[in-house]
Design a protein around this motif. Structure first.
Motif, PDB file in Angstrom:
ATOM      1  N   THR A  40       0.859  -1.216  -0.050  1.00 23.98           N
ATOM      2  CA  THR A  40       0.041   0.025   0.166  1.00 23.98           C
ATOM      3  C   THR A  40       0.917   1.323  -0.109  1.00 23.98           C
ATOM      4  N   ASP A  41       1.770   1.287   0.919  1.00 24.57           N
ATOM      5  CA  ASP A  41       2.598   2.731   1.041  1.00 24.57           C
ATOM      6  C   ASP A  41       3.350   2.982  -0.111  1.00 24.57           C
ATOM      7  N   VAL A  42       4.055   1.992  -0.775  1.00 29.59           N
ATOM      8  CA  VAL A  42       4.784   2.064  -2.172  1.00 29.59           C
ATOM      9  C   VAL A  42       3.807   2.499  -3.455  1.00 29.59           C
ATOM     10  N   LEU A  75      -7.312  10.546  -4.503  1.00 28.14           N
ATOM     11  CA  LEU A  75      -7.386   9.265  -3.922  1.00 28.14           C
ATOM     12  C   LEU A  75      -8.341   9.123  -2.812  1.00 28.14           C
ATOM     13  N   ALA A  76      -9.136   7.904  -3.221  1.00 25.78           N
ATOM     14  CA  ALA A  76     -10.031   7.202  -1.742  1.00 25.78           C
ATOM     15  C   ALA A  76      -9.510   5.983  -1.740  1.00 25.78           C
ATOM     16  N   VAL A  77      -9.473   5.661  -0.130  1.00 26.83           N
ATOM     17  CA  VAL A  77      -8.807   4.465   0.124  1.00 26.83           C
ATOM     18  C   VAL A  77      -9.923   3.832   1.009  1.00 26.83           C
ATOM     19  N   VAL A  78     -10.042   2.599   0.800  1.00 27.90           N
ATOM     20  CA  VAL A  78     -11.240   1.630   1.710  1.00 27.90           C
ATOM     21  C   VAL A  78     -10.385   0.709   2.164  1.00 27.90           C
ATOM     22  N   THR A  79     -10.614   0.119   3.533  1.00 24.06           N
ATOM     23  CA  THR A  79      -9.821  -0.810   3.996  1.00 24.06           C
ATOM     24  C   THR A  79     -10.627  -2.143   4.485  1.00 24.06           C
ATOM     25  N   PRO A  80     -11.068  -3.010   3.594  1.00 25.66           N
ATOM     26  CA  PRO A  80     -12.157  -4.007   3.963  1.00 25.66           C
ATOM     27  C   PRO A  80     -11.763  -5.187   4.513  1.00 25.66           C
ATOM     28  N   ARG A 120      -0.907   8.566   8.111  1.00 27.50           N
ATOM     29  CA  ARG A 120       0.479   8.739   7.357  1.00 27.50           C
ATOM     30  C   ARG A 120       0.242   8.358   6.070  1.00 27.50           C
ATOM     31  N   ALA A 121      -0.562   7.703   5.469  1.00 27.81           N
ATOM     32  CA  ALA A 121      -0.661   7.639   4.148  1.00 27.81           C
ATOM     33  C   ALA A 121      -1.156   8.706   3.385  1.00 27.81           C
ATOM     34  N   LYS A 122      -2.094   9.515   3.857  1.00 26.63           N
ATOM     35  CA  LYS A 122      -2.550  10.793   3.319  1.00 26.63           C
ATOM     36  C   LYS A 122      -1.337  11.868   3.326  1.00 26.63           C
ATOM     37  N   GLU A 123      -0.469  12.089   4.327  1.00 23.02           N
ATOM     38  CA  GLU A 123       0.630  12.928   4.234  1.00 23.02           C
ATOM     39  C   GLU A 123       1.507  12.704   3.304  1.00 23.02           C
ATOM     40  N   ASP A 124       1.846  11.130   3.022  1.00 24.17           N
ATOM     41  CA  ASP A 124       3.047  10.819   1.960  1.00 24.17           C
ATOM     42  C   ASP A 124       2.320  11.012   0.663  1.00 24.17           C
ATOM     43  N   PHE A 125       0.823  10.589   0.366  1.00 22.87           N
ATOM     44  CA  PHE A 125       0.205  11.078  -0.843  1.00 22.87           C
ATOM     45  C   PHE A 125       0.475  12.537  -1.314  1.00 22.87           C
ATOM     46  N   GLU A 126       0.129  13.502  -0.382  1.00 27.19           N
ATOM     47  CA  GLU A 126      -0.070  14.914  -0.473  1.00 27.19           C
ATOM     48  C   GLU A 126       1.715  15.399  -0.701  1.00 27.19           C
ATOM     49  N   GLY A 158       2.824  15.026  -4.088  1.00 31.15           N
ATOM     50  CA  GLY A 158       1.971  15.564  -5.492  1.00 31.15           C
ATOM     51  C   GLY A 158       0.744  15.489  -5.268  1.00 31.15           C
ATOM     52  N   GLY A 159       0.140  14.527  -4.412  1.00 33.70           N
ATOM     53  CA  GLY A 159      -1.231  14.155  -4.412  1.00 33.70           C
ATOM     54  C   GLY A 159      -2.124  15.460  -3.912  1.00 33.70           C
ATOM     55  N   GLU A 160      -3.455  15.623  -4.319  1.00 37.81           N
ATOM     56  CA  GLU A 160      -3.990  16.894  -4.028  1.00 37.81           C
ATOM     57  C   GLU A 160      -5.269  16.536  -2.898  1.00 37.81           C
ATOM     58  N   GLU A 161      -5.983  15.407  -3.219  1.00 39.53           N
ATOM     59  CA  GLU A 161      -7.203  15.223  -2.258  1.00 39.53           C
ATOM     60  C   GLU A 161      -6.783  13.565  -1.778  1.00 39.53           C
ATOM     61  N   PHE A 162      -7.251  13.398  -0.606  1.00 37.74           N
ATOM     62  CA  PHE A 162      -7.259  12.207   0.101  1.00 37.74           C
ATOM     63  C   PHE A 162      -8.350  11.721   0.768  1.00 37.74           C
ATOM     64  N   LEU A 163      -9.072  10.934   0.492  1.00 39.90           N
ATOM     65  CA  LEU A 163     -10.318  10.377   1.198  1.00 39.90           C
ATOM     66  C   LEU A 163     -10.237   9.190   1.953  1.00 39.90           C
TER      67      LEU A 163
END
Length: 337
Positions: A263-265, A278-283, A299-305, A308-313
């Motif tokens: 996931t992190d990579v 990006l939207a992330v679900v954890t089933p 953490r994943a939100k911080e890394d995504f942004e 260069g990521g703009e929005e994370f849900l």
């Protein structure tokens, strides 16, 4: 008399190193979690991991801790309280690790006259380190303390139509108003050897591009297959095109080959591929916990942004969603007839 024991993972009693250390010791010393000989496991856990990990984990728990307590415990309790009025049998809650023990949960049921227990691990997909360890521990306790009881184990519900609908409905509800580029299904990781160990055929699971799609008795206990099948059915229900979603595995430990992709990579690389929202679900979880609230939502939100990521849900787990609680109560009522 019949009764139900819901069992989730567990939590330390507080987000302090003092309470996190014994919790991690119990968790990581479980032979179904770190499945190596006892002496090697003790060396790894008590000689190496528990030197630094409790302080790091306590810091992570402190970031997500609620005023009422551990989110995992609080959310599980809310679910239990919603389910109880919908059924005609007692429903208790326990945790595999920590102070809310399975023994306490069984004692609570026994005190109410229950002798026939629906043992309900709150994991959609089957794994050694989640479902199996609950079933084994409960049976050990039953033999020692409650020999008058009998258990009915709830199998993995990864592909049950009503669960799939609950999950799909929840995803759809939380995506309203979010113009996402990609939906990521992030499941908890496990070592690849766990897949092979739970292969009842001893030959089917190759962990390649085809075995999870080839029908086999192994799939009843194959975590990887069940993760892919949950995703496939939800995606079909939501009508998502292939380029709009993907599946990854999170929370690996160093030193072993764990299920990929990680996931992190994958999240770190998404912005460069044009995925900005990006939207992330954890089933793999039905209740939000450290792995969803801190590892993904923070953490994943911080890394995504940062990449260069703009929005994370981060889409919440089913938790005490009314539809999900109704589904659980329906399963209980069907069994209790």
């Amino acid at each position: 008399m019949k009764g139900v024991l819901l069992v989730n993972l567990g939590s330390p009693d507080s987000p302090t190193t003092k309470d996190v250390k014994p919790y991690l010791d119990e968790f990581l010393m479980d032979k179904y979690v770190i499945d190596v000989p006892y002496l090697l496991r003790a060396l790894l856990v008590r000689g190496i991991i528990l030197r630094k990990r409790p302080e790091e984990s306590a810091h992570a728990y402190a970031k997500i801790w609620w005023e009422e307590g551990s989110p995992l415990v609080v959310l599980s309790e809310r679910m239990q309280k919603k389910v109880q009025p919908l059924v005609n049998v007692p429903v208790s809650l326990a945790m595999r690790y920590g102070s809310m023990t399975i023994e306490k949960g069984l004692q609570e049921l026994s005190d109410k006259g229950v002798t026939d227990v629906m043992l309900f691990p709150l994991y959609p997909q089957y794994a050694m380190a989640s479902t199996l360890t609950i079933l084994v521990k409960a049976e050990e306790i039953r033999k020692k303390k409650f020999p008058h009881m009998k258990f009915t184990d709830v199998p993995a519900f990864y592909n049950k139509p009503d669960y799939i609908k609950n999950l799909a409905d929840s995803i759809q509800k939380h995506l309203v108003g979010f113009d996402y580029d990609h939906l990521l299904f992030s499941y908890h990781g496990i070592p690849e050897r766990h897949i092979r160990k739970t292969d009842v055929t001893k030959s089917h699971c190759k962990i390649d591009g085809s075995c999870c799609n080839t029908p086999s008795p192994a799939h009843e206990f194959c975590y990887r297959h069940q993760c892919y099948e949950t995703t496939r059915q939800v995606v079909k229900l939501l009508g998502l095109p292939e380029d709009k979603y993907s599946l990854t595995f999170q929370s690996r430990l160093a030193g072993d080959k764990w299920l990929e992709p990680y996931t992190d990579v994958e999240i770190d690389n998404m912005p460069a591929k044009g995925i900005k929202k990006l939207a992330v679900v954890t089933p793999a979880f039905v209740s939000d916990c450290l792995e969803t609230l801190e590892e993904i939502a923070m953490r994943a939100k911080e890394d995504f942004e940062a990449n260069g990521g703009e929005e994370f849900l981060a889409i919440p787990c089913l938790n005490d969603d009314d539809e999900w609680c109704q589904t659980v109560s329906n399963w209980i009522n069907d069994w209790a007839k």
